[in-house]
Design a protein around this motif. Structure first.
Motif, short mmCIF file in Angstrom:
data_model
loop_
_atom_site.label_atom_id
_atom_site.label_comp_id
_atom_site.label_asym_id
_atom_site.label_seq_id
_atom_site.Cartn_x
_atom_site.Cartn_y
_atom_site.Cartn_z
N TYR A 174 48.46 93.14 46.71
CA TYR A 174 47.22 93.76 47.13
C TYR A 174 46.13 93.56 46.08
CZ TYR A 174 49.16 96.50 51.08
OH TYR A 174 49.71 96.90 52.27
N SER A 175 46.46 93.79 44.82
CA SER A 175 45.48 93.67 43.75
C SER A 175 44.92 92.26 43.68
CB SER A 175 46.11 94.03 42.39
OG SER A 175 46.40 95.40 42.31
N ALA A 176 45.81 91.27 43.67
CA ALA A 176 45.39 89.88 43.51
C ALA A 176 44.60 89.40 44.73
CB ALA A 176 46.60 88.99 43.27
N ALA A 177 45.08 89.70 45.93
CA ALA A 177 44.42 89.23 47.14
C ALA A 177 43.03 89.83 47.28
CB ALA A 177 45.26 89.57 48.36
N ALA A 178 42.90 91.13 47.00
CA ALA A 178 41.59 91.78 47.12
C ALA A 178 40.59 91.19 46.12
CB ALA A 178 41.74 93.29 46.90
N GLU A 190 47.65 102.10 50.79
CA GLU A 190 47.08 101.79 52.10
C GLU A 190 45.60 102.14 52.16
OE1 GLU A 190 48.58 100.01 54.68
OE2 GLU A 190 49.80 99.66 52.90
N TRP A 191 45.22 103.20 51.48
CA TRP A 191 43.79 103.54 51.36
C TRP A 191 43.05 102.43 50.64
CZ3 TRP A 191 40.83 104.47 46.92
CH2 TRP A 191 39.61 105.13 47.09
N PHE A 192 43.64 101.90 49.58
CA PHE A 192 43.04 100.78 48.85
C PHE A 192 42.88 99.58 49.78
CE2 PHE A 192 43.78 96.78 46.60
CZ PHE A 192 42.75 96.78 45.67
#
Length: 380
Positions: free
Chosen positions: A17-21, A93-95
């Protein structure tokens, strides 16, 4: 026509999630595939707690943090100490919602690089072509087991990553192999669910149960961001000193909130012991310890942690011969790139080259920043 993307992120956990965003926010056409937070939802007990606090988050830009989530939901962090796993899943999921990150819930079954670009084959038979790939293999692939584990019948044994429900072990006699946080937390969960006996067997003394601060990691993460390749350029002595500090806080000291849940009439610790013989039966197993005691178990739980072995990743089997490894870990550049150009690996599998911090969610924002900066530097 097959889908094409600049960057394919394989995995849908916190690191992914961190990298993709961050990649998408920096103008990189990004596609992320995987079951969202599958390990957290399916291979961690629903009623377990985290060792981290609200200061650990996923956003490399520092906007959609865990603390921002609490504020948005009008909740007080102090009311969730320790943090239930369900709250962190809600935050993740909020992120994802706040960053408008769309996850393709298919799975990659194979990855090849036949002619300069990657081709990922998905579980429905379709393919995605990508210039670059960030792989985030979950630790479920890396479950560590002692050599003698196969002497225990499969129906009578589990690794902690496999045993996340405890109802079937009510009134059972259970032996846990290992003595760190997961071993004693699983012991507490077994007490919560009515196990008759729980024996915790480990080679070291009984750990201390005390509150520790994880703030000591902050300057090391800062150094990793400030100086490319900081960890690998440290002397072996300095690496050992930092790793020992991490070991004392994260392994030799366990959370004090476990203590009241470890019923003394149920849980027995066997420090400085090892299993030296296994006598399997039809319904139970007998384990002989190095102190000559014999334990009878209806089930054996292996809380032996994880050991990197890139060869265990099914979707990398076609390219694994092109990826240089050391002790099972991929050999990475200062930007998380493997020896196969364009393939980056972050998360637990990067800890040998980047430090033990990258086996925890604490490392999510910085690993995203480093990997994405590398991608942009190469594209410039």
């Amino acid at each position: 026509m097959p889908k094409r993307t600049d960057l394919l992120v394989i995995g849908a956990g916190p690191y992914a999630y961190s990298a993709a965003a961050l990649a998408r926010d920096n103008g990189i056409d990004t596609h992320i595939v995987g079951h969202p937070l599958a390990f957290w939802r399916e291979q961690m007990p629903a009623d377990m707690f985290l060792r981290s606090g609200p200061d650990w988050h996923l956003d490399a830009d520092g906007n959609f943090t865990f603390e921002a989530f609490f504020e948005d939901r009008e909740m007080r962090p102090e009311d969730f100490n320790p943090v239930p796993i369900a709250i962190f899943i809600d935050y993740a999921e909020w992120f994802r919602e706040r960053t408008s990150l769309e996850v393709d819930e298919r799975l990659v079954t194979d990855l090849t690089k036949p002619s300069g670009v990657f081709i990922a084959t998905l579980d429905d038979g379709s393919t995605i072509t990508a210039e670059k790939v960030i792989a985030v293999p979950g630790i479920c692939y890396f479950a560590n087991l002692p050599r003698w584990h196969a002497d225990v019948p499969p129906t009578l044994r589990s690794h902690t990553s496999e045993l996340v429900g405890f109802e079937d072990l009510a009134a059972a006699r259970v032996v846990i192999i290992g003595g760190r946080q997961s071993a004693y937390e699983w012991a507490a969960l077994l007490c919560d669910h009515g196990a008759e006996q729980v024996h915790v067997v480990h080679r070291h003394p009984i750990p201390e149960f005390a509150k520790v601060s994880w703030a000591f990691m902050d300057p090391y993460i800062d150094q990793t961001l400030a100086q490319r390749g900081w960890w690998r350029r440290l002397s072996a002595e300095k690496q050992h000193r930092i790793a020992s500090e991490f070991w004392r806080a994260g392994r030799l000291t366990l959370e004090p909130w476990l203590v009241p849940r470890l019923a003394t009439e149920v849980v027995t610790s066997h420090p400085n012991c090892a299993v030296i013989d296994v006598l399997p039966g039809d319904q139970d197993v007998r384990l002989r310890l190095s102190d000559q005691r014999t334990l009878i178990a209806d089930h054996v739980i292996f809380a032996c942690g994880y050991k990197a072995d890139l060869s265990r990743i099914p979707y990398l089997r076609s390219v694994s011969h092109q990826v240089s490894t050391t002790d099972g870990f991929p050999d990475l550049t200062d930007g998380f790139e493997t020896s196969l150009a364009g393939l980056h690996v972050i998360g637990f599998a990067s800890t040998r080259d980047f430090g033990p911090f990258y086996g925890f969610t604490k490392g999510c924002p910085s690993s995203a920043r480093i990997a994405v900066d590398e991608l942009m530097r190469r594209a410039a």
